[in-house]
Design a protein around this motif. Structure first.
Motif, PDB file in Angstrom:
ATOM      1  N   SER A 100       0.982  -1.218  -0.082  1.00  0.00           N
ATOM      2  CA  SER A 100      -0.028  -0.117  -0.185  1.00  0.00           C
ATOM      3  C   SER A 100       0.869   1.172   0.082  1.00  0.00           C
ATOM      4  CB  SER A 100      -1.061  -0.044   1.176  1.00  0.00           C
ATOM      5  OG  SER A 100      -0.154   0.107   2.462  1.00  0.00           O
ATOM      6  N   THR A 101       2.141   1.247   0.076  1.00  0.00           N
ATOM      7  CA  THR A 101       3.126   2.255  -0.088  1.00  0.00           C
ATOM      8  C   THR A 101       3.587   2.580  -1.310  1.00  0.00           C
ATOM      9  OG1 THR A 101       3.786   1.669   2.249  1.00  0.00           O
ATOM     10  CG2 THR A 101       5.257   3.123   1.066  1.00  0.00           C
ATOM     11  N   THR A 102       3.571   3.676  -1.585  1.00  0.00           N
ATOM     12  CA  THR A 102       4.107   4.232  -3.072  1.00  0.00           C
ATOM     13  C   THR A 102       5.278   5.183  -2.873  1.00  0.00           C
ATOM     14  OG1 THR A 102       1.958   3.839  -4.132  1.00  0.00           O
ATOM     15  CG2 THR A 102       3.606   5.313  -5.174  1.00  0.00           C
ATOM     16  N   VAL A 103       6.475   5.208  -3.394  1.00  0.00           N
ATOM     17  CA  VAL A 103       7.218   6.199  -3.594  1.00  0.00           C
ATOM     18  C   VAL A 103       7.377   6.791  -5.020  1.00  0.00           C
ATOM     19  CG1 VAL A 103       9.820   6.607  -2.967  1.00  0.00           C
ATOM     20  CG2 VAL A 103       8.599   4.897  -1.531  1.00  0.00           C
ATOM     21  N   ALA A 104       7.234   7.999  -5.078  1.00  0.00           N
ATOM     22  CA  ALA A 104       7.229   8.625  -6.249  1.00  0.00           C
ATOM     23  C   ALA A 104       8.379   9.886  -6.318  1.00  0.00           C
ATOM     24  CB  ALA A 104       5.793   9.366  -6.661  1.00  0.00           C
ATOM     25  N   ASP A 105       9.113   9.877  -7.279  1.00  0.00           N
ATOM     26  CA  ASP A 105      10.294  10.784  -7.229  1.00  0.00           C
ATOM     27  C   ASP A 105       9.798  11.763  -8.296  1.00  0.00           C
ATOM     28  OD1 ASP A 105      12.226   9.326  -5.655  1.00  0.00           O
ATOM     29  OD2 ASP A 105      13.058   8.050  -7.644  1.00  0.00           O
ATOM     30  N   GLN A 107      14.594  18.915  -6.405  1.00  0.00           N
ATOM     31  CA  GLN A 107      13.872  17.472  -6.534  1.00  0.00           C
ATOM     32  C   GLN A 107      13.603  17.156  -5.371  1.00  0.00           C
ATOM     33  OE1 GLN A 107      16.467  14.313  -8.376  1.00  0.00           O
ATOM     34  NE2 GLN A 107      14.580  13.326  -9.052  1.00  0.00           N
ATOM     35  N   VAL A 108      12.301  16.564  -5.366  1.00  0.00           N
ATOM     36  CA  VAL A 108      11.631  15.760  -3.974  1.00  0.00           C
ATOM     37  C   VAL A 108      11.086  14.369  -4.331  1.00  0.00           C
ATOM     38  CG1 VAL A 108      11.164  17.977  -2.872  1.00  0.00           C
ATOM     39  CG2 VAL A 108       9.495  16.893  -4.348  1.00  0.00           C
ATOM     40  N   GLN A 109      11.118  13.664  -3.287  1.00  0.00           N
ATOM     41  CA  GLN A 109      10.673  12.542  -3.479  1.00  0.00           C
ATOM     42  C   GLN A 109       9.285  12.386  -2.493  1.00  0.00           C
ATOM     43  OE1 GLN A 109      12.580   8.798  -1.347  1.00  0.00           O
ATOM     44  NE2 GLN A 109      13.054   8.295  -3.385  1.00  0.00           N
ATOM     45  N   ALA A 110       8.344  11.788  -2.924  1.00  0.00           N
ATOM     46  CA  ALA A 110       7.038  11.766  -2.158  1.00  0.00           C
ATOM     47  C   ALA A 110       6.899  10.294  -1.804  1.00  0.00           C
ATOM     48  CB  ALA A 110       5.802  12.510  -2.924  1.00  0.00           C
ATOM     49  N   HIS A 111       6.447  10.088  -0.326  1.00  0.00           N
ATOM     50  CA  HIS A 111       5.924   8.821   0.168  1.00  0.00           C
ATOM     51  C   HIS A 111       4.444   8.922   0.479  1.00  0.00           C
ATOM     52  CE1 HIS A 111      10.320   7.530   0.951  1.00  0.00           C
ATOM     53  NE2 HIS A 111      10.388   9.139   1.073  1.00  0.00           N
ATOM     54  N   LEU A 112       3.763   7.985  -0.291  1.00  0.00           N
ATOM     55  CA  LEU A 112       2.398   8.014  -0.194  1.00  0.00           C
ATOM     56  C   LEU A 112       1.734   6.431   0.369  1.00  0.00           C
ATOM     57  CD1 LEU A 112       1.927   9.156  -3.842  1.00  0.00           C
ATOM     58  CD2 LEU A 112       1.951  10.451  -1.862  1.00  0.00           C
ATOM     59  N   SER A 113       0.792   6.841   1.225  1.00  0.00           N
ATOM     60  CA  SER A 113       0.166   5.464   1.802  1.00  0.00           C
ATOM     61  C   SER A 113      -1.235   5.479   2.223  1.00  0.00           C
ATOM     62  CB  SER A 113       1.281   4.863   2.899  1.00  0.00           C
ATOM     63  OG  SER A 113       0.701   3.884   3.551  1.00  0.00           O
ATOM     64  N   GLY A 114      -2.235   4.834   2.054  1.00  0.00           N
ATOM     65  CA  GLY A 114      -3.427   4.968   2.305  1.00  0.00           C
ATOM     66  C   GLY A 114      -4.078   6.350   2.062  1.00  0.00           C
ATOM     67  N   GLY A 115      -3.653   6.758   0.685  1.00  0.00           N
ATOM     68  CA  GLY A 115      -4.259   7.866   0.188  1.00  0.00           C
ATOM     69  C   GLY A 115      -3.927   9.339   0.797  1.00  0.00           C
ATOM     70  N   ARG A 116      -2.640   9.020   1.607  1.00  0.00           N
ATOM     71  CA  ARG A 116      -2.211  10.399   2.093  1.00  0.00           C
ATOM     72  C   ARG A 116      -0.582  10.287   1.701  1.00  0.00           C
ATOM     73  NH1 ARG A 116      -5.042  13.218   5.231  1.00  0.00           N
ATOM     74  NH2 ARG A 116      -3.183  13.861   6.569  1.00  0.00           N
ATOM     75  N   ILE A 117      -0.246  11.720   1.811  1.00  0.00           N
ATOM     76  CA  ILE A 117       1.285  11.714   1.789  1.00  0.00           C
ATOM     77  C   ILE A 117       1.828  11.728   3.185  1.00  0.00           C
ATOM     78  CG2 ILE A 117       3.122  13.729   1.134  1.00  0.00           C
ATOM     79  CD1 ILE A 117       1.127  15.110  -0.524  1.00  0.00           C
ATOM     80  N   THR A 118       2.701  10.711   3.218  1.00  0.00           N
ATOM     81  CA  THR A 118       3.396  10.416   4.513  1.00  0.00           C
ATOM     82  C   THR A 118       4.751  11.118   4.801  1.00  0.00           C
ATOM     83  OG1 THR A 118       4.169   8.153   3.793  1.00  0.00           O
ATOM     84  CG2 THR A 118       1.880   8.223   5.047  1.00  0.00           C
ATOM     85  N   ASP A 119       5.282  11.244   3.866  1.00  0.00           N
ATOM     86  CA  ASP A 119       6.519  12.098   3.988  1.00  0.00           C
ATOM     87  C   ASP A 119       7.024  12.638   2.605  1.00  0.00           C
ATOM     88  OD1 ASP A 119       9.070  12.972   5.189  1.00  0.00           O
ATOM     89  OD2 ASP A 119      10.000  11.102   5.007  1.00  0.00           O
TER      90      ASP A 119
END
Length: 161
Positions: A66-71, A83-95
């Motif tokens: 359920s975790t997505t990491v998007a660069d 440049q940033v990297q977004a960590h997504l989980s459960g329909g929320r930005i977690t980091d």
């Protein structure tokens, strides 16, 4: 006559020195970029002669359960790439992790030391990339939000309330 000649030569020397002085805001040269966490990525140029839309060159998206990491792409600013990297989980930005921010000089490092955590906190609270620019860090703010928005678009992220 001798005083006039010396004054004239001194004036010319000062003018030559002033015009040859390179400032950190000069357009020449290639800006360096700081990396966080040992990661670096090639810059995606924006501006004349380059793709103006960072979404046109999205970064990578990795899914694990359920975790997505998007660069996001590296967005080139006048001070250097952001440049940033977004960590997504459960329909929320977690980091949100900064991968690259400008660190060409002490002033850029000082600005980004305060701006990047503030941008991160605002984006996490808003759960999107639509955050206000940090005063004094307009270029970093614009690059940060463009890279984050491209990362979220690449991951097909839609915030859940």
């Amino acid at each position: 006559m001798r005083k006039i000649t010396m004054w004239f030569l001194a004036t010319i020397a000062v003018v030559v020195l002033l015009f040859s002085y390179r400032t950190s805001t000069g357009l020449g040269g290639s800006p360096s970029a700081g990396t966080f966490g040992g990661a670096s990525a090639p810059a995606v140029e924006t501006g004349p002669g380059a793709a103006a839309d960072p979404k046109a060159s999205r970064g990578t998206v990795t899914r694990s359960g359920s975790t997505t990491v998007a660069d996001g792409p590296a967005v080139q600013t006048k001070r250097g790439p952001v440049q940033v990297q977004a960590h997504l989980s459960g329909g929320r930005i977690t980091d949100i992790t900064p991968v690259t921010v400008p660190d060409e000089n002490n002033r850029s490092r000082e600005i980004n030391k305060h701006a990047v955590p503030q941008l991160r906190a605002e984006a996490l609270a808003a759960q999107n990339a639509q955050v206000d620019a940090v005063s004094g860090a307009t270029l970093t703010s614009e690059g940060y939000t463009k890279s984050l928005q491209a990362a979220l678009d690449g991951a097909h992220f839609e915030a859940k309330p």
